[in-house]
Design a protein around this motif. Structure first.
Motif, PDB file in Angstrom:
ATOM      1  N   MET A  45       0.838  -1.191   0.000  1.00 25.55           N
ATOM      2  CA  MET A  45       0.000   0.000   0.000  1.00 25.55           C
ATOM      3  C   MET A  45       0.879   1.250   0.000  1.00 25.55           C
ATOM      4  N   PRO A  46       0.714   2.098  -1.021  1.00 29.62           N
ATOM      5  CA  PRO A  46       1.487   3.351  -1.018  1.00 29.62           C
ATOM      6  C   PRO A  46       1.083   4.225   0.174  1.00 29.62           C
ATOM      7  N   ILE A  47       2.034   4.970   0.703  1.00 30.90           N
ATOM      8  CA  ILE A  47       1.757   5.902   1.802  1.00 30.90           C
ATOM      9  C   ILE A  47       1.683   7.295   1.187  1.00 30.90           C
ATOM     10  N   ALA A  48       0.481   7.878   1.185  1.00 29.77           N
ATOM     11  CA  ALA A  48       0.263   9.127   0.436  1.00 29.77           C
ATOM     12  C   ALA A  48       1.202  10.247   0.884  1.00 29.77           C
ATOM     13  N   ALA A  49       1.476  10.314   2.190  1.00 32.13           N
ATOM     14  CA  ALA A  49       2.309  11.404   2.697  1.00 32.13           C
ATOM     15  C   ALA A  49       3.802  11.155   2.493  1.00 32.13           C
ATOM     16  N   MET A  50       4.134   9.939   2.017  1.00 35.32           N
ATOM     17  CA  MET A  50       5.539   9.598   1.769  1.00 35.32           C
ATOM     18  C   MET A  50       5.665   8.957   0.386  1.00 35.32           C
ATOM     19  N   PRO A  51       5.604   9.764  -0.672  1.00 31.66           N
ATOM     20  CA  PRO A  51       5.648   9.188  -2.026  1.00 31.66           C
ATOM     21  C   PRO A  51       6.887   8.308  -2.206  1.00 31.66           C
ATOM     22  N   GLY A  52       6.662   7.090  -2.705  1.00 32.73           N
ATOM     23  CA  GLY A  52       7.788   6.172  -2.912  1.00 32.73           C
ATOM     24  C   GLY A  52       7.985   5.187  -1.774  1.00 32.73           C
ATOM     25  N   VAL A  53       7.253   5.388  -0.649  1.00 34.84           N
ATOM     26  CA  VAL A  53       7.359   4.461   0.483  1.00 34.84           C
ATOM     27  C   VAL A  53       6.030   3.724   0.619  1.00 34.84           C
ATOM     28  N   ASP A  54       6.105   2.410   0.872  1.00 36.98           N
ATOM     29  CA  ASP A  54       4.906   1.578   0.966  1.00 36.98           C
ATOM     30  C   ASP A  54       4.829   0.876   2.308  1.00 36.98           C
ATOM     31  N   ARG A  55       3.611   0.455   2.634  1.00 39.80           N
ATOM     32  CA  ARG A  55       3.433  -0.533   3.708  1.00 39.80           C
ATOM     33  C   ARG A  55       3.451  -1.886   3.014  1.00 39.80           C
ATOM     34  N   HIS A  56       4.231  -2.810   3.551  1.00 36.43           N
ATOM     35  CA  HIS A  56       4.404  -4.099   2.878  1.00 36.43           C
ATOM     36  C   HIS A  56       3.629  -5.201   3.590  1.00 36.43           C
ATOM     37  N   PRO A  57       3.020  -6.097   2.808  1.00 37.38           N
ATOM     38  CA  PRO A  57       2.289  -7.196   3.441  1.00 37.38           C
ATOM     39  C   PRO A  57       3.254  -8.121   4.180  1.00 37.38           C
ATOM     40  N   GLU A  58       2.805  -8.607   5.314  1.00 35.73           N
ATOM     41  CA  GLU A  58       3.632  -9.543   6.075  1.00 35.73           C
ATOM     42  C   GLU A  58       4.017 -10.740   5.208  1.00 35.73           C
ATOM     43  N   ALA A  59       3.097 -11.138   4.318  1.00 30.92           N
ATOM     44  CA  ALA A  59       3.322 -12.340   3.517  1.00 30.92           C
ATOM     45  C   ALA A  59       4.413 -12.185   2.469  1.00 30.92           C
ATOM     46  N   SER A  60       4.728 -10.951   2.086  1.00 26.13           N
ATOM     47  CA  SER A  60       5.658 -10.807   0.952  1.00 26.13           C
ATOM     48  C   SER A  60       6.679  -9.681   1.137  1.00 26.13           C
ATOM     49  N   PHE A  61       6.958  -9.303   2.387  1.00 23.78           N
ATOM     50  CA  PHE A  61       7.877  -8.171   2.561  1.00 23.78           C
ATOM     51  C   PHE A  61       9.333  -8.528   2.248  1.00 23.78           C
ATOM     52  N   GLU A  62       9.596  -9.829   2.060  1.00 21.69           N
ATOM     53  CA  GLU A  62      10.972 -10.220   1.716  1.00 21.69           C
ATOM     54  C   GLU A  62      11.448  -9.527   0.450  1.00 21.69           C
ATOM     55  N   ARG A  63      10.486  -9.243  -0.452  1.00 25.58           N
ATOM     56  CA  ARG A  63      10.860  -8.544  -1.695  1.00 25.58           C
ATOM     57  C   ARG A  63      11.523  -7.206  -1.401  1.00 25.58           C
ATOM     58  N   GLU A  64      11.064  -6.569  -0.327  1.00 22.35           N
ATOM     59  CA  GLU A  64      11.646  -5.268   0.012  1.00 22.35           C
ATOM     60  C   GLU A  64      13.056  -5.438   0.596  1.00 22.35           C
ATOM     61  N   LEU A  65      13.280  -6.544   1.280  1.00 23.27           N
ATOM     62  CA  LEU A  65      14.650  -6.842   1.738  1.00 23.27           C
ATOM     63  C   LEU A  65      15.564  -7.043   0.532  1.00 23.27           C
ATOM     64  N   ASP A  66      15.051  -7.755  -0.476  1.00 19.19           N
ATOM     65  CA  ASP A  66      15.839  -7.983  -1.692  1.00 19.19           C
ATOM     66  C   ASP A  66      16.124  -6.659  -2.400  1.00 19.19           C
ATOM     67  N   ALA A  67      15.107  -5.793  -2.432  1.00 19.59           N
ATOM     68  CA  ALA A  67      15.286  -4.491  -3.094  1.00 19.59           C
ATOM     69  C   ALA A  67      16.341  -3.659  -2.361  1.00 19.59           C
ATOM     70  N   ALA A  68      16.304  -3.716  -1.031  1.00 18.85           N
ATOM     71  CA  ALA A  68      17.304  -2.973  -0.246  1.00 18.85           C
ATOM     72  C   ALA A  68      18.698  -3.536  -0.509  1.00 18.85           C
ATOM     73  N   ARG A  69      18.794  -4.851  -0.502  1.00 14.86           N
ATOM     74  CA  ARG A  69      20.102  -5.479  -0.729  1.00 14.86           C
ATOM     75  C   ARG A  69      20.642  -5.106  -2.112  1.00 14.86           C
ATOM     76  N   ALA A  70      19.745  -5.150  -3.118  1.00  9.68           N
ATOM     77  CA  ALA A  70      20.162  -4.792  -4.488  1.00  9.68           C
ATOM     78  C   ALA A  70      20.636  -3.345  -4.566  1.00  9.68           C
ATOM     79  N   ALA A  71      20.142  -2.528  -3.658  1.00 12.78           N
ATOM     80  CA  ALA A  71      20.543  -1.113  -3.629  1.00 12.78           C
ATOM     81  C   ALA A  71      21.764  -0.893  -2.739  1.00 12.78           C
ATOM     82  N   GLY A  72      22.386  -2.011  -2.319  1.00 15.72           N
ATOM     83  CA  GLY A  72      23.625  -1.904  -1.553  1.00 15.72           C
ATOM     84  C   GLY A  72      23.443  -1.667  -0.070  1.00 15.72           C
ATOM     85  N   ILE A  73      22.200  -1.847   0.413  1.00 15.96           N
ATOM     86  CA  ILE A  73      21.913  -1.587   1.825  1.00 15.96           C
ATOM     87  C   ILE A  73      22.030  -2.893   2.617  1.00 15.96           C
ATOM     88  N   LYS A  74      22.755  -2.844   3.732  1.00 12.99           N
ATOM     89  CA  LYS A  74      22.988  -4.051   4.529  1.00 12.99           C
ATOM     90  C   LYS A  74      22.173  -4.089   5.811  1.00 12.99           C
TER      91      LYS A  74
END
Ligand SMILES: [Zn+2]
Length: 324
Positions: A45-74
């Motif tokens: 779910m997009p957060i209207a007051a924070m364009p580009g930031v989402d609330r992630h479903p518990e069932a699939s938030f691993e994708r966001e970990l992968d996205a962070a890792r791909a962006a060089g974030i540890k």
């Protein structure tokens, strides 16, 4: 014609020379990416007051970990958005509650990343405060300490790498340290939100974290006018055994970061909060500022002031911004 005796411009002649002379450097290793994880959500779910930031479903938030890792974030810090809110926030410490499940899942999916857990109750209580309420409406400090201890042990059992308490209760670091040590987790560090101010810049976060707050947090968070009190908060957390300290928000409190740097030998983090993110995003959208330039300038400012690391919603953008 007047001849200046000292020409500072000489050292700014070329990009390579400017790189050589740079005093403060921003590195991807300096960044912690906050992730909002919501129970029973079907799609992000997009957060209207924070364009580009989402609330992630518990069932699939691993994708966001992968996205962070791909962006060089540890390093990431997890915020749970509970659908099982109650007066005490018990979903935060339940045996198989949201905190336990999201930390365990993150650790399993990304054992190479540093998984931090925000330790607080505002996303878990039905009144939106960071602890248990007295009958008079104030947050009860010492009852809240007991719950912070329970939540910390639960996060440790799930495998958390760093506990990050943000409740601003007196004695919270000592209470957590004692409880997690007794439970066999003496090796887990505490990064305390030690100098946290009652700021107007947290508005977008409340939307992000599903918090419906009655009243304000002025009885427990530091007064924005009081730098000395905020520094004392950090000194007390250090004395209670905090392994690292934090100033929150960041940009309005650079003086506090700088003074804290002079006060302690511990690592210091700065939290570039949701309102700081929103101000940059919306100003850039309006064409008033250049987002990349201002993001790098703000993140560099935290480091220049003395922060060792920064929690920022821009974390995934920095790799591209630095041309890496
Ligand atoms: Zn809180």
């Amino acid at each position: 014609m007047i001849q200046p005796t000292r020409r500072l411009r000489r050292l700014r002649n070329t990009p390579a020379l400017r790189d050589l002379m740079r005093e403060t450097r921003l590195h991807l290793d300096d960044l912690i990416y906050p992730i909002f994880i919501e129970e029973e959500l079907d799609k992000k779910m997009p957060i209207a007051a924070m364009p580009g930031v989402d609330r992630h479903p518990e069932a699939s938030f691993e994708r966001e970990l992968d996205a962070a890792r791909a962006a060089g974030i540890k390093s990431v810090i997890l915020f749970g958005v509970s659908r099982h809110k109650d007066p005490t926030g018990s979903d935060a410490w339940a045996e198989k509650g949201l905190v336990y499940r999201m930390v365990a899942k993150a650790k399993k999916h990304a054992p190479d990343m540093t998984i931090m857990a925000d330790i607080c109750f505002c996303e878990y209580t039905d009144h939106g405060h960071c602890g248990v309420l007295h009958e008079d409406g104030h947050v009860h400090n010492d009852l809240t300490l007991e719950n912070l201890a329970k939540q910390s042990v639960t996060a440790c059992r799930a495998g958390v790498d760093v506990l990050a308490p943000s409740a601003m209760m007196d004695g919270m670091v000592a209470a957590m340290r004692e409880a997690v040590d007794a439970a066999g987790f003496a090796h887990v560090p505490i990064l305390s939100y030690s100098s946290k101010f009652a700021s107007g810049l947290y508005g977008p976060f409340r939307e992000a974290s599903g918090v419906r707050l009655n009243g304000d947090r002025k009885t427990y968070q530091a007064d924005p006018a009081n730098a000395r009190a905020a520094l004392l908060e950090s000194a007390l957390d250090e004395a209670e055994g905090a392994d690292a300290l934090m100033v929150k928000p960041g940009l309005f409190y650079l003086d506090v970061i700088q003074r804290l740097r002079a006060q302690t030998l511990l690592p210091i983090g700065a939290y570039q909060v949701s309102g700081e993110y929103a101000m940059i995003k919306f100003a850039a959208k309006a064409g008033a500022i250049d987002e990349k330039t201002v993001v790098l300038e703000a993140l560099t400012a935290f480091k220049r002031a003395g922060a060792d690391f920064v929690l920022t919603y821009f974390a995934k953008d920095v790799k591209g911004y630095l041309g890496l």
